[in-house]
Design a protein around this motif. Sequence first.
Motif, short mmCIF file in Angstrom:
data_model
loop_
_atom_site.label_atom_id
_atom_site.label_comp_id
_atom_site.label_asym_id
_atom_site.label_seq_id
_atom_site.Cartn_x
_atom_site.Cartn_y
_atom_site.Cartn_z
N PRO A 165 0.82 -1.21 0.00
CA PRO A 165 0.00 0.00 0.00
C PRO A 165 0.85 1.27 0.00
CG PRO A 165 0.04 -0.96 2.19
CD PRO A 165 0.76 -1.92 1.30
N SER A 166 0.21 2.37 -0.31
CA SER A 166 0.89 3.66 -0.25
C SER A 166 1.04 4.08 1.22
CB SER A 166 0.08 4.71 -1.01
OG SER A 166 0.76 5.94 -1.04
N THR A 167 1.83 5.12 1.44
CA THR A 167 2.05 5.63 2.79
C THR A 167 1.75 7.13 2.81
OG1 THR A 167 4.35 6.37 2.58
CG2 THR A 167 3.98 4.01 2.91
N THR A 170 4.24 9.10 0.79
CA THR A 170 4.32 8.91 -0.67
C THR A 170 2.99 9.16 -1.37
OG1 THR A 170 3.89 6.53 -0.46
CG2 THR A 170 6.19 7.24 -0.41
N ASN A 171 1.96 9.58 -0.62
CA ASN A 171 0.64 9.76 -1.24
C ASN A 171 0.65 10.83 -2.31
OD1 ASN A 171 -0.82 7.77 0.05
ND2 ASN A 171 -1.38 9.07 1.79
N GLU A 172 1.39 11.92 -2.09
CA GLU A 172 1.50 12.95 -3.12
C GLU A 172 2.57 12.50 -4.10
OE1 GLU A 172 1.74 17.71 -3.06
OE2 GLU A 172 3.65 16.76 -2.53
N ASN A 173 2.13 12.15 -5.29
CA ASN A 173 3.08 11.64 -6.29
C ASN A 173 2.63 12.09 -7.67
OD1 ASN A 173 5.06 10.33 -7.72
ND2 ASN A 173 4.73 8.34 -6.77
N PHE A 174 3.30 13.09 -8.20
CA PHE A 174 2.91 13.67 -9.48
C PHE A 174 3.23 12.75 -10.66
CE2 PHE A 174 3.74 18.01 -7.35
CZ PHE A 174 2.49 17.97 -6.75
N PHE A 175 3.96 11.66 -10.44
CA PHE A 175 4.12 10.69 -11.51
C PHE A 175 2.76 10.10 -11.91
CE2 PHE A 175 8.69 10.24 -10.17
CZ PHE A 175 9.22 10.68 -11.37
N ASP A 176 1.80 10.12 -11.00
CA ASP A 176 0.46 9.65 -11.32
C ASP A 176 -0.21 10.53 -12.37
OD1 ASP A 176 0.77 7.63 -9.46
OD2 ASP A 176 -0.24 8.73 -7.85
N LEU A 177 0.31 11.73 -12.58
CA LEU A 177 -0.25 12.66 -13.56
C LEU A 177 0.36 12.45 -14.94
CD1 LEU A 177 -0.16 15.93 -11.40
CD2 LEU A 177 -2.02 14.27 -11.63
#
Length: 484
Positions: A165-167, A170-177
Amino acid sequence: MASAVSLVVAVLGCIVSVVIYKQWESDPERKYNLDLLQSYTYNFQQALEKRAQNMKKYSFPYNPAGVDRRTNLSLQEFQDVYDGVWPVIITDVVPTWPAYNWTISYFREKYADSNIVMSVANKSSLVVKLSWFLDNIQNVSQDSWLYLQDELFLLQHQELREQVPSTIYTNENFFDLFPVEVRPWDCYFLWGTAHSRSSLHIDPYNWTGTNAVISGLKNWKLIKPGQDLHLSIVQNRNCGFPLECKKYNSPLDLFTSSSDIDQLLDHIQFVEVDQRAGDLLIIPTGWFHQAYNVAPTLALSQQIMNTKNFKVVLEEIFKADNLPKSCLTQDVLMLSPEHLVKHVMSKLSEEILKKGAEETRKVLESNRNAKRLTRLEAVNYILNDSEDDELDLENDYSDSEMEIDSKDHLDLDKISTVNEDTRSTPVPAPGPSKESGQCPQNDSTSKFDSGWSELNTFITQPTSSNRTFTEIAGAKNMPRHIST
């Protein structure tokens, strides 16, 4: 009446513009975007000074010359003291993951026939059955070791990926964009024998890296930013990602005993730390690092692009000529980090997105359709640098033919390098040149998304169990990530 309304609207518009401008002018983070229109350089000294000020707000006894081990670390303190500036080990996250229960017997029972990507003392990239790697996990020495390094294994086995799971860190991760076609794969499966190690490197895009040890023990050497001139960095190399970036690797092995390495370590500023089972290490932007597996070690690595390092990552994207900075307008000065990343991604050419989808397909097909070798042929390949294109691709071989002599297999002095230095130069990602100044647009939902859905299905298809030992031709189509 209409003219009066228009006048009022115009006046209100001017007022709103002034308010927005004043807000931007007083906001250093917004004003900071101005650097992206020119050439951005990360100011590590300034970040250290800000960290020192922030440390005064908290009661923790920080180690200014080492890596702190933290439990119950708040997100705010993480952002104030560590994120983007200093490494930290967090000890109370990984033990809560279902993945923390993974064992050799678990993988032997459920995934023995799965293909995995493995390196041999950093000199060869091969695809083998996981069972073969596990059978040989103890047949190693200081100079003869194995390192399982697979970017796609967890993506091909979603039931495993869901156990990581995420932590809050690491929840804010602009690679998801990023468009899925060029988004870095997000969970690197690492399993090293004793004595295995990574190269000395900075991660692709100069991102913030995370490493979670499930079992075993790692030793790390992490070098403070700004000392590149001492590290013999290999120049003018690209990482080979679909969305290209520069590669920052050093041929130096900090875990080799020699007078040259000893003198270097006496001269540079670095921190050294042991990472134990259950530890999550977060490595900020700009830190060269090398990991050494003291014992057989299972770990997972991921990457972060967030508010603290997004400008660094974007600069690496521009530096690799994926698109010219002239594509950016003054409007970016008003954008939040998230919207700025979206804006840059919208400028990527459709050719780059298509290349990303095609390259992923090539990697998967290389894994599944690579040359099948008997173990005798595998030994000959390792010892004699075989690149015989005439190997039989059709015949299946029974396991009875697959006995291998460990001392022959691990005589690594004779293994030639086919992994990094001899691979062909990656083809530059297509896109606008600096001279053209053209700024392509892509829709927020790329027309290649449907193709990616097909690829995603391909990723999760079960692998063929009869491919027991395979060679990736020249390692040219393998994932380009750097192991840690």
